[in-house]
Scaffold this motif. Structure first.
Motif, short mmCIF file in Angstrom:
data_model
loop_
_atom_site.label_atom_id
_atom_site.label_comp_id
_atom_site.label_asym_id
_atom_site.label_seq_id
_atom_site.Cartn_x
_atom_site.Cartn_y
_atom_site.Cartn_z
N VAL A 166 89.50 45.23 65.91
CA VAL A 166 90.84 45.61 66.37
C VAL A 166 91.09 45.11 67.79
CG1 VAL A 166 92.30 47.57 67.03
CG2 VAL A 166 91.12 47.59 64.82
N ALA A 167 90.14 45.35 68.70
CA ALA A 167 90.30 44.93 70.09
C ALA A 167 90.38 43.41 70.20
CB ALA A 167 89.15 45.46 70.94
N LEU A 168 89.54 42.71 69.43
CA LEU A 168 89.54 41.24 69.45
C LEU A 168 90.88 40.68 68.98
CD1 LEU A 168 88.19 38.46 69.73
CD2 LEU A 168 87.28 38.78 67.41
N ASN A 169 91.36 41.16 67.84
CA ASN A 169 92.61 40.63 67.30
C ASN A 169 93.82 41.03 68.13
OD1 ASN A 169 92.29 39.08 64.58
ND2 ASN A 169 90.75 40.70 64.53
N HIS A 170 93.73 42.15 68.79
CA HIS A 170 94.79 42.53 69.74
C HIS A 170 94.86 41.51 70.87
CE1 HIS A 170 96.94 46.22 71.71
NE2 HIS A 170 97.66 45.13 71.75
N ALA A 171 93.70 41.13 71.39
CA ALA A 171 93.65 40.14 72.46
C ALA A 171 94.15 38.77 71.99
CB ALA A 171 92.23 40.02 73.00
N LEU A 172 93.70 38.36 70.81
CA LEU A 172 94.11 37.06 70.28
C LEU A 172 95.61 37.01 70.02
CD1 LEU A 172 91.18 36.39 67.77
CD2 LEU A 172 91.54 35.29 69.98
#
Length: 326
Positions: A110-116
């Motif tokens: 979730v955190a990774l895709n939020h950043a991307l």
């Protein structure tokens, strides 16, 4: 430069009913608490004049020229799904170890895709972020997982969630008064068993038994609404006792859910002030949750274990969020 964070979670009731193998036929429900421990992602999109490379820092240090060469499967598939065509530097930091039942993989996703998405000037809703992250883990990675971890990480808070047969869900936020919240959280701690495991491999064995244990699973699902009623009426002792009943039922589904070490630790808790508890996550290891009759009983029980084994937790009101962007 973008820094995001998504909370880990404690699941109280409904584990197993959030798997599509179950909810597509029966619907599902769960009660979970996003906690004040987080997965952090730092993302830097490389300027176009720099060599197009992908540098990933997690348990390993990776520096490769193609997305297909990235060893971390979540990073690799997330970059592909977001159609990234520029080099990036990605660093992961987590407050708790992976494979311990607090939904760390989903919080990472979730955190990774939020950043991307943010790097591509997309502002996803919590629901979109949860569904997209679940798609990565379940459909791309082929992990045997449910939907609750992504929902908890994306939305944050203390929630009663009902899952429809089509996979859509509704959320009832649990908003306790400050006094009631202090009372509730003051009864809880989680104990690290020292055992980590791959949740998907444990869950795969459970899934095979879910349909055979239909009556037990329906009872576990019914407990979710009952536990919600206890919470909003502030009947916390009844909540704790139901937690114990739920754990006894959950263990009866499959032998891999618990083991001798976990059973021994749980018995120590029940004999010394806990009125309920459960192993977090799919089973076989990770953190063991204890729910006590009051904060005094909790503190007394916690002292029976080492300081490095005990963790006190509180609610994370926010779900996945951008905490820095430049």
């Amino acid at each position: 430069m973008i820094i995001t964070r998504a909370p880990f979670r404690v699941s109280f009731f409904g584990g197993g009913t959030d798997y599509p193998e179950w909810f597509k036929k029966n619907g599902g429900a769960f009660l979970s608490l996003a906690i004040n421990k987080y997965a952090y992602i730092t993302l830097r999109v490389k300027p176009t004049f720099l060599e197009k490379r992908y540098r990933i820092s997690w348990r390993l240090q990776e520096d490769v020229s193609k997305i297909s060469q990235i060893k971390h499967p979540i990073v690799r598939h997330s970059l592909l799904a977001n159609k990234f065509n520029t080099g990036v530097d990605i660093t992961y930091l987590g407050d708790l170890p992976g494979g311990t039942g607090v939904g760390s993989s989903s919080s990472f996703t979730v955190a990774l895709n939020h950043a991307l998405m943010s790097a591509k000037k997309i502002r996803p809703s919590a629901s979109r972020l949860a569904k997209f992250s679940y798609f990565i883990e379940r459909n791309k990675l082929k992990e045997i997982i449910g939907v609750q971890d992504q929902i908890a990480a994306a939305h944050g808070g203390f929630n009663y969630v009902k899952i429809k047969k089509d996979g859509n869900y509704t959320i009832k936020k649990i908003n306790l008064s400050n006094e009631a919240k202090k009372n509730f959280e003051g009864r809880i701690f989680i104990l690290y068993t020292g055992i980590s495991r791959r949740a998907s491999s444990v869950a795969e064995k459970q899934i095979k038994d879910i349909q055979k244990k239909n009556e037990i699973m329906l009872e576990i699902q019914n407990y979710v609404k009952q536990s919600y009623d206890y919470i909003i009426k502030e009947k916390f002792n009844d909540f704790g006792k139901l937690l114990h009943e739920n754990w006894m039922l959950k263990k009866s589904i499959n032998k891999v859910i618990s083991n001798q070490r976990i059973d021994e630790l749980y018995e120590i808790g029940i004999r010394n002030g806990a009125i309920g508890g459960k192993l977090l996550g799919a089973g076989s290891g990770g953190f063991l949750l204890f729910f006590c009759k009051d904060s005094k009983a909790r503190n007394k029980l916690a002292k029976r274990f080492g300081e490095d084994e005990v963790l006190y937790i509180s609610e994370s009101l926010s779900g996945s969020e951008i905490i820095f962007k430049e």
